[in-house]
Design a protein around this motif. Sequence first.
Motif, short mmCIF file in Angstrom:
data_model
loop_
_atom_site.label_atom_id
_atom_site.label_comp_id
_atom_site.label_asym_id
_atom_site.label_seq_id
_atom_site.Cartn_x
_atom_site.Cartn_y
_atom_site.Cartn_z
N SER A 49 0.85 -1.20 0.00
CA SER A 49 0.00 0.00 0.00
C SER A 49 0.88 1.24 0.00
O SER A 49 0.65 2.18 -0.76
N ASN A 50 1.87 1.20 0.84
CA ASN A 50 2.81 2.32 0.98
C ASN A 50 3.56 2.60 -0.33
O ASN A 50 3.91 3.74 -0.63
N SER A 92 -2.59 -1.11 -5.29
CA SER A 92 -3.96 -1.34 -4.78
C SER A 92 -3.99 -2.75 -4.20
O SER A 92 -3.71 -3.71 -4.92
N VAL A 93 -4.32 -2.84 -2.93
CA VAL A 93 -4.20 -4.14 -2.25
C VAL A 93 -5.54 -4.58 -1.67
O VAL A 93 -6.26 -3.78 -1.06
N PHE A 147 -1.87 1.03 5.52
CA PHE A 147 -2.70 0.21 4.61
C PHE A 147 -3.93 1.01 4.19
O PHE A 147 -4.69 1.49 5.03
N THR A 148 -4.14 1.12 2.87
CA THR A 148 -5.27 1.90 2.36
C THR A 148 -6.17 1.05 1.47
O THR A 148 -7.02 1.58 0.76
N GLY A 149 -5.98 -0.26 1.48
CA GLY A 149 -6.72 -1.14 0.58
C GLY A 149 -8.02 -1.64 1.16
O GLY A 149 -8.59 -1.06 2.09
#
Length: 142
Positions: free
Chosen positions: A24-25, A29-30, A47-49
């Motif tokens: 994510s970093n 796209s996770v 984490f932004t997924g």
Amino acid sequence: MKPSWYVIVAGCGRLGANVAGMLSNMGHSVVVIDQNEYAFEALPPEFTGFTILGDVAAIEYLRESKIQKADMLLAFTNDDNTNFMVAQIAKRVYHIPRVIARVYDAGNLALFHEFKINTITPVLLATGALNKVIRNYMETTT
Ligand code: AMP
């Protein structure tokens, strides 16, 4: 410009959660999948997924993750049989170009390699790292 990949991480425990945060970093796209709802608490703040609660061995959750458009899949549960199956589905059914499976028991490595699955075996990595540290101690001990 670096590519932004669509990555699926199957298993969000100590390994999967950290790697998901790292990816994510890096701008990827996770999507992480885990059957334990509390597992997602291990995800780091970067984490932004997306998260999916479910058993990765059940095809419905892989479909929900949009596996068909993944650039990479990491089979990182703590169960070698599950990782083997998920990696095989990803490679042979969905033709995902990059697949890595975690192998818990090094005794299973030959099987994964026979099926041309890329692997990571944390216990071997730890042993290799320790080997270097201990050799370094020995070389610097007078
Ligand atoms: P760890 O050993 O800490 O990396 O954790 C492994 C993770 O894999 C745990 O969070 C488990 O809940 C998860 N896990 C194991 N089997 C499955 C499965 N069949 N489907 C989804 N998650 C799983």
